[in-house]
Design an enzyme around this catalytic site. Structure first.
Site, short mmCIF file in Angstrom:
data_model
loop_
_atom_site.label_atom_id
_atom_site.label_comp_id
_atom_site.label_asym_id
_atom_site.label_seq_id
_atom_site.Cartn_x
_atom_site.Cartn_y
_atom_site.Cartn_z
N LYS A 37 14.00 -26.06 -23.62
CA LYS A 37 14.62 -24.76 -23.87
C LYS A 37 16.10 -24.76 -23.47
O LYS A 37 16.94 -24.29 -24.23
CB LYS A 37 13.83 -23.73 -23.06
CG LYS A 37 14.29 -22.33 -23.12
CD LYS A 37 13.28 -21.42 -22.41
CE LYS A 37 12.95 -21.84 -20.99
NZ LYS A 37 14.04 -21.66 -20.02
N ARG A 54 11.51 -13.13 -17.43
CA ARG A 54 10.46 -14.08 -17.05
C ARG A 54 9.15 -13.37 -16.71
O ARG A 54 8.16 -13.99 -16.44
CB ARG A 54 10.97 -14.81 -15.82
CG ARG A 54 10.45 -16.20 -15.60
CD ARG A 54 11.38 -17.23 -16.04
NE ARG A 54 11.19 -18.50 -15.39
CZ ARG A 54 12.10 -19.46 -15.44
NH1 ARG A 54 13.24 -19.26 -16.06
NH2 ARG A 54 11.87 -20.61 -14.87
N ARG A 98 11.87 -36.11 -15.95
CA ARG A 98 13.14 -35.44 -15.61
C ARG A 98 13.38 -35.49 -14.10
O ARG A 98 14.51 -35.64 -13.65
CB ARG A 98 13.07 -33.98 -16.08
CG ARG A 98 14.35 -33.21 -15.79
CD ARG A 98 14.41 -31.91 -16.54
NE ARG A 98 13.73 -30.85 -15.81
CZ ARG A 98 13.57 -29.61 -16.27
NH1 ARG A 98 13.97 -29.30 -17.48
NH2 ARG A 98 12.96 -28.69 -15.56
N ARG A 108 15.75 -33.10 -9.64
CA ARG A 108 15.63 -31.67 -9.33
C ARG A 108 14.52 -31.46 -8.31
O ARG A 108 13.43 -32.00 -8.44
CB ARG A 108 15.30 -30.88 -10.61
CG ARG A 108 16.51 -30.24 -11.21
CD ARG A 108 16.18 -29.57 -12.50
NE ARG A 108 15.26 -28.45 -12.35
CZ ARG A 108 15.14 -27.49 -13.26
NH1 ARG A 108 15.89 -27.50 -14.34
NH2 ARG A 108 14.28 -26.52 -13.08
N ARG A 160 4.81 -23.96 -11.50
CA ARG A 160 5.71 -23.35 -12.48
C ARG A 160 4.97 -23.11 -13.80
O ARG A 160 5.18 -22.10 -14.46
CB ARG A 160 6.94 -24.24 -12.70
CG ARG A 160 7.81 -24.29 -11.45
CD ARG A 160 8.90 -25.31 -11.57
NE ARG A 160 9.90 -24.91 -12.54
CZ ARG A 160 10.59 -25.77 -13.28
NH1 ARG A 160 10.37 -27.04 -13.20
NH2 ARG A 160 11.50 -25.31 -14.12
P1 AMP Z 1 14.72 -22.70 -14.87
O1 AMP Z 1 15.88 -23.63 -14.78
O2 AMP Z 1 14.92 -21.60 -15.89
O3 AMP Z 1 13.42 -23.42 -15.06
O4 AMP Z 1 14.62 -21.94 -13.46
C1 AMP Z 1 14.42 -22.65 -12.26
C2 AMP Z 1 13.85 -21.72 -11.20
O5 AMP Z 1 14.75 -20.63 -10.96
C3 AMP Z 1 12.53 -21.07 -11.56
O6 AMP Z 1 11.41 -21.89 -11.27
C4 AMP Z 1 12.55 -19.81 -10.68
O7 AMP Z 1 12.28 -20.14 -9.34
C5 AMP Z 1 14.03 -19.42 -10.74
N1 AMP Z 1 14.30 -18.49 -11.86
C6 AMP Z 1 15.06 -18.74 -12.97
N2 AMP Z 1 15.10 -17.67 -13.78
C7 AMP Z 1 14.35 -16.71 -13.17
C8 AMP Z 1 13.99 -15.37 -13.51
N3 AMP Z 1 14.39 -14.80 -14.65
N4 AMP Z 1 13.21 -14.68 -12.63
C9 AMP Z 1 12.81 -15.22 -11.48
N5 AMP Z 1 13.08 -16.48 -11.11
C10 AMP Z 1 13.86 -17.22 -11.93
#
Ligand code: AMP
Length: 187
Positions: free
Chosen positions: A13, A89, A128, A134, A145
């Protein structure tokens, strides 16, 4: 153009969001990237967020919504549009976003959902983890997740379906193939 990208962790994504936002010259808004930047810089938001992101849990809505409000008020979002990547989310975030965009008179044009089978996702995420290091890509955190995606994020898709905004994209294939499918849906 105003887009929302939804997809499980590891669906590609973020990569697609970057390509699409560049092509259409719209602002790429990734809440995950913003949080990582805050954590790296040791800001107050970063300190609050880290205990959640490191476990693969969602950061509290108030923190995310404050961040989003600031960004959407930026002029380039109003004039050129935006692509939301990783937000909303959960249903509460979606409802708050609906209210905010209604007030700003900026309705979402399309919601792109990138679909990838769960087994493939775990393999991609472990790969990854090796490449990018990460902290939230350990097996345990990945499973968390994915569980949170299924429980909290998927219901948003049904809600957007009622608004007739959803376009599903099969996320298997090369980066270029998937971009092409997304461009076809958008234009
Ligand atoms: P991502 O890179 O989008 O996978 O986000 C990494 C982490 O950031 C997620 O596993 C959440 O802990 C946090 N996170 C990102 N976007 C959100 C959101 N909209 N609401 C809550 N937590 C978020």
């Amino acid at each position: 153009m105003k887009l929302v990208f939804i997809g499980p962790p590891g669906a590609g994504k973020g990569t697609q969001a970057k390509i699409v936002s560049m092509k259409y010259n719209i602002q790429h808004i990734s809440t995950g990237d913003k949080l990582r930047e805050n954590i790296k810089n040791g800001t107050l938001i970063g300190k609050k967020a880290e205990s959640y992101t490191s476990k693969g849990e969602l950061v509290p809505d108030e923190i995310i919504l404050d961040m989003i409000k600031d960004i959407l008020n930026d002029n380039s979002c109003k004039t050129n549009g935006f692509l939301l990547d990783g937000f909303p989310r959960n249903l509460n975030q979606k409802e708050e976003l609906d209210k905010l965009l209604k007030k700003m008179n900026m309705p979402i044009d399309k919601v792109i959902v990138i679909d990838v089978p769960e087994k493939e996702l775990v393999e991609r995420l472990l790969l990854r983890a090796e490449k990018e290091g990460r902290k939230d890509d350990t097996k345990e955190v990945i499973e968390n997740r994915l569980r949170i995606y299924n429980e909290s994020t998927k219901p948003i898709i049904d809600s957007y379906k009622k608004d007739n905004l959803v376009h599903f994209i099969n996320g298997l294939g090369s980066v270029e193939e998937i971009s092409k499918k997304i461009f076809d849906e958008i234009s």
